[in-house]
Design a protein around this motif. Structure first.
Motif, PDB file in Angstrom:
ATOM      1  N   ASN A  33      65.802  66.660  66.097  1.00  0.00           N
ATOM      2  CA  ASN A  33      65.393  66.363  64.605  1.00  0.00           C
ATOM      3  C   ASN A  33      65.646  64.949  63.584  1.00  0.00           C
ATOM      4  OD1 ASN A  33      65.138  68.873  64.424  1.00  0.00           O
ATOM      5  ND2 ASN A  33      66.856  69.710  63.893  1.00  0.00           N
ATOM      6  N   THR A  34      67.041  65.106  63.950  1.00  0.00           N
ATOM      7  CA  THR A  34      67.184  63.157  63.382  1.00  0.00           C
ATOM      8  C   THR A  34      66.060  62.142  62.978  1.00  0.00           C
ATOM      9  OG1 THR A  34      69.827  64.112  63.231  1.00  0.00           O
ATOM     10  CG2 THR A  34      69.127  61.617  62.481  1.00  0.00           C
ATOM     11  N   ILE A  35      66.299  61.922  64.520  1.00  0.00           N
ATOM     12  CA  ILE A  35      65.177  60.918  64.799  1.00  0.00           C
ATOM     13  C   ILE A  35      63.856  61.015  64.132  1.00  0.00           C
ATOM     14  CG2 ILE A  35      64.424  59.961  66.886  1.00  0.00           C
ATOM     15  CD1 ILE A  35      67.052  59.336  66.209  1.00  0.00           C
ATOM     16  N   ALA A  36      63.239  62.346  64.494  1.00  0.00           N
ATOM     17  CA  ALA A  36      62.121  62.392  63.952  1.00  0.00           C
ATOM     18  C   ALA A  36      61.895  61.968  62.149  1.00  0.00           C
ATOM     19  CB  ALA A  36      61.797  64.435  64.120  1.00  0.00           C
ATOM     20  N   ALA A  37      62.755  62.588  61.759  1.00  0.00           N
ATOM     21  CA  ALA A  37      62.834  62.444  60.441  1.00  0.00           C
ATOM     22  C   ALA A  37      63.302  60.765  60.210  1.00  0.00           C
ATOM     23  CB  ALA A  37      63.797  62.892  59.624  1.00  0.00           C
ATOM     24  N   ALA A  38      63.676  60.292  60.656  1.00  0.00           N
ATOM     25  CA  ALA A  38      63.433  59.147  61.225  1.00  0.00           C
ATOM     26  C   ALA A  38      62.176  58.552  61.123  1.00  0.00           C
ATOM     27  CB  ALA A  38      64.396  58.164  61.671  1.00  0.00           C
ATOM     28  N   ILE A  45      53.319  59.241  52.018  1.00  0.00           N
ATOM     29  CA  ILE A  45      53.356  59.251  53.577  1.00  0.00           C
ATOM     30  C   ILE A  45      52.108  59.454  54.093  1.00  0.00           C
ATOM     31  CG2 ILE A  45      54.018  60.484  55.521  1.00  0.00           C
ATOM     32  CD1 ILE A  45      56.721  60.352  53.035  1.00  0.00           C
ATOM     33  N   ASP A  46      50.882  60.227  54.314  1.00  0.00           N
ATOM     34  CA  ASP A  46      50.098  59.745  53.875  1.00  0.00           C
ATOM     35  C   ASP A  46      50.296  59.816  56.369  1.00  0.00           C
ATOM     36  OD1 ASP A  46      47.037  59.456  54.258  1.00  0.00           O
ATOM     37  OD2 ASP A  46      47.303  57.814  53.720  1.00  0.00           O
ATOM     38  N   ASP A  47      50.602  60.262  57.144  1.00  0.00           N
ATOM     39  CA  ASP A  47      50.340  60.121  58.277  1.00  0.00           C
ATOM     40  C   ASP A  47      50.250  61.181  58.850  1.00  0.00           C
ATOM     41  OD1 ASP A  47      50.741  58.861  60.155  1.00  0.00           O
ATOM     42  OD2 ASP A  47      52.616  57.631  59.997  1.00  0.00           O
ATOM     43  N   LYS A  48      49.836  60.914  60.561  1.00  0.00           N
ATOM     44  CA  LYS A  48      49.244  62.206  61.260  1.00  0.00           C
ATOM     45  C   LYS A  48      49.912  61.656  62.741  1.00  0.00           C
ATOM     46  CE  LYS A  48      44.748  60.819  61.950  1.00  0.00           C
ATOM     47  NZ  LYS A  48      43.127  60.988  61.481  1.00  0.00           N
ATOM     48  N   VAL A  49      49.938  62.965  63.511  1.00  0.00           N
ATOM     49  CA  VAL A  49      50.317  62.502  64.770  1.00  0.00           C
ATOM     50  C   VAL A  49      49.111  62.220  65.873  1.00  0.00           C
ATOM     51  CG1 VAL A  49      51.118  63.884  66.790  1.00  0.00           C
ATOM     52  CG2 VAL A  49      52.114  63.884  65.024  1.00  0.00           C
ATOM     53  N   THR A  58      54.755  68.130  65.500  1.00  0.00           N
ATOM     54  CA  THR A  58      53.295  68.509  65.104  1.00  0.00           C
ATOM     55  C   THR A  58      54.097  70.168  64.467  1.00  0.00           C
ATOM     56  OG1 THR A  58      53.550  69.722  67.234  1.00  0.00           O
ATOM     57  CG2 THR A  58      51.941  67.825  67.384  1.00  0.00           C
ATOM     58  N   SER A  59      54.641  70.477  64.015  1.00  0.00           N
ATOM     59  CA  SER A  59      54.975  71.910  63.398  1.00  0.00           C
ATOM     60  C   SER A  59      54.602  72.181  61.749  1.00  0.00           C
ATOM     61  CB  SER A  59      56.808  71.614  62.949  1.00  0.00           C
ATOM     62  OG  SER A  59      57.526  71.060  62.739  1.00  0.00           O
ATOM     63  N   GLU A  60      54.192  72.466  61.082  1.00  0.00           N
ATOM     64  CA  GLU A  60      53.566  73.393  59.725  1.00  0.00           C
ATOM     65  C   GLU A  60      54.305  72.261  58.982  1.00  0.00           C
ATOM     66  OE1 GLU A  60      52.525  77.598  58.852  1.00  0.00           O
ATOM     67  OE2 GLU A  60      51.587  77.386  60.668  1.00  0.00           O
ATOM     68  N   ARG A  61      56.180  72.211  59.070  1.00  0.00           N
ATOM     69  CA  ARG A  61      56.914  71.595  58.368  1.00  0.00           C
ATOM     70  C   ARG A  61      56.379  70.035  58.183  1.00  0.00           C
ATOM     71  NH1 ARG A  61      60.805  74.199  55.774  1.00  0.00           N
ATOM     72  NH2 ARG A  61      61.049  76.388  56.185  1.00  0.00           N
ATOM     73  N   ALA A  91      63.254  65.118  81.171  1.00  0.00           N
ATOM     74  CA  ALA A  91      62.087  64.581  80.429  1.00  0.00           C
ATOM     75  C   ALA A  91      61.186  65.161  79.399  1.00  0.00           C
ATOM     76  CB  ALA A  91      61.696  63.522  80.947  1.00  0.00           C
ATOM     77  N   ASP A  92      61.013  66.165  80.170  1.00  0.00           N
ATOM     78  CA  ASP A  92      60.716  66.913  79.574  1.00  0.00           C
ATOM     79  C   ASP A  92      60.858  67.736  78.538  1.00  0.00           C
ATOM     80  OD1 ASP A  92      58.165  66.085  80.897  1.00  0.00           O
ATOM     81  OD2 ASP A  92      58.750  67.366  82.529  1.00  0.00           O
ATOM     82  N   ASN A  93      61.543  68.382  78.564  1.00  0.00           N
ATOM     83  CA  ASN A  93      62.366  69.016  77.978  1.00  0.00           C
ATOM     84  C   ASN A  93      62.747  68.165  76.299  1.00  0.00           C
ATOM     85  OD1 ASN A  93      64.609  71.186  76.767  1.00  0.00           O
ATOM     86  ND2 ASN A  93      65.447  70.050  77.036  1.00  0.00           N
ATOM     87  N   LEU A  94      63.065  67.263  76.739  1.00  0.00           N
ATOM     88  CA  LEU A  94      63.373  66.188  75.162  1.00  0.00           C
ATOM     89  C   LEU A  94      62.233  65.711  74.738  1.00  0.00           C
ATOM     90  CD1 LEU A  94      65.727  64.510  73.726  1.00  0.00           C
ATOM     91  CD2 LEU A  94      65.390  63.478  75.132  1.00  0.00           C
ATOM     92  N   TYR A  95      60.998  65.281  75.511  1.00  0.00           N
ATOM     93  CA  TYR A  95      60.441  64.836  75.155  1.00  0.00           C
ATOM     94  C   TYR A  95      59.347  65.950  73.846  1.00  0.00           C
ATOM     95  CZ  TYR A  95      55.888  62.782  74.051  1.00  0.00           C
ATOM     96  OH  TYR A  95      54.480  62.490  74.097  1.00  0.00           O
ATOM     97  N   GLY A  96      59.744  66.965  74.931  1.00  0.00           N
ATOM     98  CA  GLY A  96      58.483  68.143  74.393  1.00  0.00           C
ATOM     99  C   GLY A  96      59.208  69.050  73.203  1.00  0.00           C
ATOM    100  N   ARG A  97      60.151  68.737  72.650  1.00  0.00           N
ATOM    101  CA  ARG A  97      61.039  69.056  71.548  1.00  0.00           C
ATOM    102  C   ARG A  97      60.682  67.988  70.304  1.00  0.00           C
ATOM    103  NH1 ARG A  97      66.925  72.078  72.084  1.00  0.00           N
ATOM    104  NH2 ARG A  97      66.894  72.506  74.151  1.00  0.00           N
TER     105      ARG A  97
END
Length: 514
Positions: free
Chosen positions: A87-92, A151-155, A138-141, A126-132
């Motif tokens: 969550n911390t790194i994704a927000a960054a 922000i204007d970004d997308k995955v 890709t969540s709605e939030r 690694a799948d577990n970490l990357y999958g999170r």
């Protein structure tokens, strides 16, 4: 998302610093981190728990400052350590590229995105970490945050790499298996999950250089194991550095008790596990109590060390009721001169002539010339009634012993040989005292705050033991910043009770540790 859906805008609405000097300040960094914590909560949908916040703050701080630190997190199973980091790194990844133009001197290196390497010893881990990361970004939030015009970004995800198309932030799944070919990548952050089974050579040779050009941050997460590895070594290194003035905390722990305070359901489950598998079982110690089940190559362990802590006893800065023993380990090169004072219950030897001991205090001298050290030692010891002083006669020890005999004529000075056999006898004597519980050291909360106590604890738990024929050798591990001066000094102090005959003492109640 309610009122919380706009919290991320607070970060972008911050002021533009007037100068680089104002921008690069701890106040500015703290302000950015405070706002980023709001974004993390918005992104995940639930606030960080009290034991997770310090870890999240330190990761963000390290990334912003570019201090190139390795952060370690050892938390109980299912405590949310991986979720905290993701969550911390994704927000960054979302916010830092937008902050780069606002704070160019501080965060300019994120202008083209935050590049993250998600590593684990094998692909399944690694799948577990990357999958999170995939799930979070890709969540709605996450979509709601990235659709904001500011922000204007997308995955844009593909295979082993997930990328944010506008900002350039990316997270890539890789393994740190010894046979994996992983050189050639560059990252701002490297995450290594289940680091207790990671290969030390791969991390040091192949992964660490990936952070060189970005002043990047490495984060190692995992739980204790049966053997030492890179995870254990970095944890110990972080603990050692944390005891130095001005150093930031880079290691974070949370046992099942810490987690249960914030998550009552977790506490109920773990209590049931405690009854099912036993609180003293290896599985419970490793997974929930965070106790390293180290091999026989360790002089002592954290659990044994704690068992010999007298929680009612503070450091004793003066003692004149009965004669005490002193051990001095003279400094060699970069080591410190350590003086250890021990009380001995002379009135009650056991059937084998062994006495109960209490470690009273330490004097730590480093960076001083020997001419100054002599007088500092004498002045410090004047608060104690001394029976004898044991000194390691190897190296400069013989000179120290000769000088103290002149300066302290009323005290018996014992020059202890430094050959393998003599050292082995001292170690065996100390180990027997520890095994029988005939030695203890201050364990009061006030004592634990002292730098000398923290160094003593670290060196005791760091010390490695090996057999050389019939002899035992105890020494510090071959690592940067590792020392064994406190351990040597204690062995010398306790050995004096085996070398000397019992002095005549006046019976008195021992109140120093109450």
């Amino acid at each position: 998302m309610g009122d919380g859906g706009e919290l991320h805008k607070d970060v972008l609405d911050d002021y533009i610093p007037a100068s680089a000097e104002n921008e690069i300040s701890q106040e500015t960094v703290d302000r950015i981190i405070d706002k980023m914590l709001l974004v993390i909560d918005e992104l995940s949908g639930h606030p960080l728990r009290h034991y997770q916040v310090p870890l999240a703050r330190r990761i963000l701080e390290s990334m912003i400052l570019g201090d190139a630190k390795t952060i370690t997190s050892c938390m109980a199973r299912q405590s949310g350590k991986t979720e905290t980091i993701v969550n911390t790194i994704a927000a960054a990844m979302i916010m830092f590229p937008r902050l780069a133009p606002i704070f160019p001197h501080l965060m300019g290196r994120f202008a083209e995105g935050v590049w993250v390497g998600a590593f684990a010893p094998v692909d399944d881990m690694a799948d577990n970490l990357y999958g999170r990361f995939v799930s979070r970004l890709t969540s709605e939030r996450a979509q709601a945050i990235m659709e904001d015009p500011e922000i204007d970004d997308k995955v844009a995800g593909k295979g082993r790499e997930l990328k944010l198309s506008k900002s350039g932030s990316l997270v890539r799944k890789q393994t740190c298996h010894p046979r994996a070919q992983i050189e050639g990548r560059t990252y701002h952050v490297v995450l290594v999950d289940e680091a207790q089974v990671a290969d030390e050579r791969v991390i040091n040779k192949s992964i660490s250089p990936m952070l060189a050009s970005t002043r990047g941050t490495m984060v190692l997460t995992g739980t204790p194991s049966y053997v030492k590895g890179v995870f254990y070594k970095v944890i110990q290194q972080n603990k050692r550095f944390a005891s130095k003035r001005g150093e930031r905390q880079n290691h974070f722990e949370a046992t099942y008790r810490d987690v249960a305070k914030a998550h009552p359901d977790y506490g109920v489950y773990v209590e049931a596990e405690k009854l099912k598998i036993g609180e003293d079982s290896d599985e419970f110690k490793l997974s929930y109590r965070l106790i390293w089940m180290l091999d026989r190559g360790m002089f002592t362990t954290g659990e044994k060390f704690e068992r010999l802590c007298d929680t009612s006893m503070q450091v004793v800065r003066a003692w004149n009721r009965t004669p005490v023993l002193v051990g001095i380990d003279p400094a060699r090169k970069q080591d410190s001169t350590i003086v250890t004072v021990t009380w001995v219950d002379w009135d009650h030897p056991d059937e084998f002539g062994m006495y109960e001991h209490r470690l009273l205090n330490w004097l730590d001298l480093s960076g001083l010339e020997w001419e100054e050290q002599y007088y500092r030692i004498i002045d410090w010891l004047s608060a104690y009634s001394i029976y004898a002083i044991c000194i390691d006669a190897g190296g400069v020890g013989d000179v120290v012993a000769s000088r103290l005999k002149v300066l302290m004529p009323g005290v018996e000075i014992i020059e202890c040989k430094s050959d393998l056999g003599a050292q082995s006898k001292r170690w065996k004597h100390l180990m027997e005292l520890m095994r029988q519980g005939k030695i203890a050291w201050p364990g009061h909360s006030k004592a634990r705050r002292l730098k000398v106590w923290k160094r003593f604890q670290t060196q005791m738990e760091d010390a490695e033991m090996r057999f050389q024929g019939p002899n035992i050798v105890v020494e510090a591990p071959d690592e940067v910043g590792a020392h064994d001066d406190y351990v040597d000094s204690l062995a010398l102090a306790t050995w004096a009770s085996a070398e000397l005959s019992m002095p005549e003492v006046q019976s008195d109640e021992n109140m120093f540790y109450r």
